[in-house]
Design a protein around this motif. Structure first.
Motif, PDB file in Angstrom:
ATOM      1  N   ARG A  66       0.823  -1.216   0.000  1.00  0.00           N
ATOM      2  CA  ARG A  66       0.000   0.000   0.000  1.00  0.00           C
ATOM      3  C   ARG A  66       0.854   1.262   0.000  1.00  0.00           C
ATOM      4  O   ARG A  66       0.434   2.307  -0.491  1.00  0.00           O
ATOM      5  CB  ARG A  66      -0.937   0.016   1.200  1.00  0.00           C
ATOM      6  CG  ARG A  66      -2.055  -0.978   1.080  1.00  0.00           C
ATOM      7  CD  ARG A  66      -3.090  -0.765   2.183  1.00  0.00           C
ATOM      8  NE  ARG A  66      -4.038  -1.865   2.255  1.00  0.00           N
ATOM      9  CZ  ARG A  66      -5.105  -1.980   1.483  1.00  0.00           C
ATOM     10  NH1 ARG A  66      -5.366  -1.077   0.578  1.00  0.00           N
ATOM     11  NH2 ARG A  66      -5.913  -3.010   1.622  1.00  0.00           N
ATOM     12  N   ALA A 100       3.830   3.392  -4.871  1.00  0.00           N
ATOM     13  CA  ALA A 100       3.064   4.109  -5.888  1.00  0.00           C
ATOM     14  C   ALA A 100       2.627   3.123  -6.976  1.00  0.00           C
ATOM     15  O   ALA A 100       3.134   1.999  -7.056  1.00  0.00           O
ATOM     16  CB  ALA A 100       3.918   5.211  -6.501  1.00  0.00           C
ATOM     17  N   ASP A 101       1.682   3.556  -7.801  1.00  0.00           N
ATOM     18  CA  ASP A 101       1.162   2.675  -8.857  1.00  0.00           C
ATOM     19  C   ASP A 101       2.257   2.234  -9.826  1.00  0.00           C
ATOM     20  O   ASP A 101       2.284   1.086 -10.249  1.00  0.00           O
ATOM     21  CB  ASP A 101       0.040   3.372  -9.629  1.00  0.00           C
ATOM     22  CG  ASP A 101      -1.239   3.457  -8.823  1.00  0.00           C
ATOM     23  OD1 ASP A 101      -1.336   2.767  -7.785  1.00  0.00           O
ATOM     24  OD2 ASP A 101      -2.141   4.197  -9.237  1.00  0.00           O
ATOM     25  N   ASP A 102       3.150   3.141 -10.186  1.00  0.00           N
ATOM     26  CA  ASP A 102       4.242   2.796 -11.105  1.00  0.00           C
ATOM     27  C   ASP A 102       5.153   1.734 -10.494  1.00  0.00           C
ATOM     28  O   ASP A 102       5.581   0.802 -11.181  1.00  0.00           O
ATOM     29  CB  ASP A 102       5.052   4.031 -11.471  1.00  0.00           C
ATOM     30  CG  ASP A 102       4.244   5.038 -12.253  1.00  0.00           C
ATOM     31  OD1 ASP A 102       3.244   4.632 -12.889  1.00  0.00           O
ATOM     32  OD2 ASP A 102       4.615   6.227 -12.246  1.00  0.00           O
ATOM     33  N   GLU A 103       5.431   1.893  -9.219  1.00  0.00           N
ATOM     34  CA  GLU A 103       6.270   0.905  -8.533  1.00  0.00           C
ATOM     35  C   GLU A 103       5.572  -0.455  -8.480  1.00  0.00           C
ATOM     36  O   GLU A 103       6.214  -1.493  -8.654  1.00  0.00           O
ATOM     37  CB  GLU A 103       6.577   1.366  -7.110  1.00  0.00           C
ATOM     38  CG  GLU A 103       7.489   2.551  -7.010  1.00  0.00           C
ATOM     39  CD  GLU A 103       7.653   3.000  -5.574  1.00  0.00           C
ATOM     40  OE1 GLU A 103       8.804   3.026  -5.092  1.00  0.00           O
ATOM     41  OE2 GLU A 103       6.621   3.323  -4.949  1.00  0.00           O
ATOM     42  N   LEU A 104       4.273  -0.416  -8.229  1.00  0.00           N
ATOM     43  CA  LEU A 104       3.521  -1.675  -8.164  1.00  0.00           C
ATOM     44  C   LEU A 104       3.501  -2.387  -9.507  1.00  0.00           C
ATOM     45  O   LEU A 104       3.649  -3.607  -9.562  1.00  0.00           O
ATOM     46  CB  LEU A 104       2.085  -1.415  -7.694  1.00  0.00           C
ATOM     47  CG  LEU A 104       1.919  -1.070  -6.223  1.00  0.00           C
ATOM     48  CD1 LEU A 104       0.466  -0.746  -5.923  1.00  0.00           C
ATOM     49  CD2 LEU A 104       2.399  -2.191  -5.344  1.00  0.00           C
ATOM     50  N   ASN A 105       3.321  -1.633 -10.569  1.00  0.00           N
ATOM     51  CA  ASN A 105       3.329  -2.250 -11.903  1.00  0.00           C
ATOM     52  C   ASN A 105       4.689  -2.849 -12.232  1.00  0.00           C
ATOM     53  O   ASN A 105       4.774  -3.937 -12.809  1.00  0.00           O
ATOM     54  CB  ASN A 105       2.913  -1.231 -12.965  1.00  0.00           C
ATOM     55  CG  ASN A 105       1.430  -0.933 -12.902  1.00  0.00           C
ATOM     56  OD1 ASN A 105       0.634  -1.809 -12.613  1.00  0.00           O
ATOM     57  ND2 ASN A 105       1.062   0.305 -13.170  1.00  0.00           N
ATOM     58  N   ASN A 142      -2.311  -7.208  -7.333  1.00  0.00           N
ATOM     59  CA  ASN A 142      -3.479  -7.023  -8.207  1.00  0.00           C
ATOM     60  C   ASN A 142      -4.677  -6.504  -7.415  1.00  0.00           C
ATOM     61  O   ASN A 142      -5.415  -5.639  -7.902  1.00  0.00           O
ATOM     62  CB  ASN A 142      -3.838  -8.328  -8.908  1.00  0.00           C
ATOM     63  CG  ASN A 142      -2.945  -8.618 -10.072  1.00  0.00           C
ATOM     64  OD1 ASN A 142      -2.433  -7.701 -10.715  1.00  0.00           O
ATOM     65  ND2 ASN A 142      -2.753  -9.887 -10.365  1.00  0.00           N
ATOM     66  N   LEU A 199      -4.112  -2.767  -6.658  1.00  0.00           N
ATOM     67  CA  LEU A 199      -4.282  -1.970  -7.884  1.00  0.00           C
ATOM     68  C   LEU A 199      -5.761  -1.818  -8.245  1.00  0.00           C
ATOM     69  O   LEU A 199      -6.202  -0.727  -8.643  1.00  0.00           O
ATOM     70  CB  LEU A 199      -3.499  -2.585  -9.035  1.00  0.00           C
ATOM     71  CG  LEU A 199      -1.988  -2.424  -8.994  1.00  0.00           C
ATOM     72  CD1 LEU A 199      -1.332  -3.238 -10.091  1.00  0.00           C
ATOM     73  CD2 LEU A 199      -1.597  -0.960  -9.116  1.00  0.00           C
ATOM     74  N   ARG A 200      -6.535  -2.882  -8.083  1.00  0.00           N
ATOM     75  CA  ARG A 200      -7.971  -2.807  -8.379  1.00  0.00           C
ATOM     76  C   ARG A 200      -8.696  -1.921  -7.387  1.00  0.00           C
ATOM     77  O   ARG A 200      -9.617  -1.197  -7.742  1.00  0.00           O
ATOM     78  CB  ARG A 200      -8.576  -4.207  -8.394  1.00  0.00           C
ATOM     79  CG  ARG A 200      -8.206  -4.966  -9.617  1.00  0.00           C
ATOM     80  CD  ARG A 200      -9.035  -6.226  -9.766  1.00  0.00           C
ATOM     81  NE  ARG A 200      -8.496  -6.999 -10.863  1.00  0.00           N
ATOM     82  CZ  ARG A 200      -7.943  -8.196 -10.744  1.00  0.00           C
ATOM     83  NH1 ARG A 200      -7.877  -8.771  -9.569  1.00  0.00           N
ATOM     84  NH2 ARG A 200      -7.467  -8.839 -11.773  1.00  0.00           N
ATOM     85  N   ARG A 235      -7.487   0.679  -5.925  1.00  0.00           N
ATOM     86  CA  ARG A 235      -7.161   2.068  -6.259  1.00  0.00           C
ATOM     87  C   ARG A 235      -7.912   2.563  -7.483  1.00  0.00           C
ATOM     88  O   ARG A 235      -8.222   3.740  -7.585  1.00  0.00           O
ATOM     89  CB  ARG A 235      -5.665   2.225  -6.469  1.00  0.00           C
ATOM     90  CG  ARG A 235      -4.878   2.081  -5.178  1.00  0.00           C
ATOM     91  CD  ARG A 235      -3.422   2.304  -5.392  1.00  0.00           C
ATOM     92  NE  ARG A 235      -2.690   2.112  -4.144  1.00  0.00           N
ATOM     93  CZ  ARG A 235      -1.387   2.198  -4.037  1.00  0.00           C
ATOM     94  NH1 ARG A 235      -0.654   2.473  -5.101  1.00  0.00           N
ATOM     95  NH2 ARG A 235      -0.806   2.027  -2.876  1.00  0.00           N
ATOM     96  N   LYS A 236      -8.208   1.659  -8.414  1.00  0.00           N
ATOM     97  CA  LYS A 236      -8.943   2.057  -9.617  1.00  0.00           C
ATOM     98  C   LYS A 236     -10.417   2.303  -9.315  1.00  0.00           C
ATOM     99  O   LYS A 236     -11.050   3.097  -9.990  1.00  0.00           O
ATOM    100  CB  LYS A 236      -8.809   0.999 -10.698  1.00  0.00           C
ATOM    101  CG  LYS A 236      -7.463   0.990 -11.358  1.00  0.00           C
ATOM    102  CD  LYS A 236      -7.404  -0.037 -12.461  1.00  0.00           C
ATOM    103  CE  LYS A 236      -6.013  -0.070 -13.078  1.00  0.00           C
ATOM    104  NZ  LYS A 236      -5.921  -1.082 -14.129  1.00  0.00           N
TER     105      LYS A 236
END
Length: 62
Positions: free
Chosen positions: A7, A10-15, A54, A57-58, A60-61
């Protein structure tokens, strides 16, 4: 990997982490197929980490 650590990323790091974990999972499956995998629990742990990322990420979307 703990959910609190995921958590905090950041999103870029997670991807990027997701991509590297999928590559590692592929390598572990290849090692298992050739019979050279020393610790089968690695597969289980990598799959769990991928699922956690995953899920975050979901969330957050949404």
């Amino acid at each position: 990997m703990k959910v609190s650590e995921i958590r905090a990323m950041a999103d870029d790091e997670l991807n990027a982490k997701l991509k590297s974990l999928k590559q590692e999972l592929f390598n572990l499956r290849f090692s298992q197929a050739t019979g050279s995998l020393s610790n089968p629990m690695q597969l289980h742990n990598i799959k769990k980490d991928i699922a956690k990322i995953n899920t975050i990420l979901r969330e957050r979307k949404a």
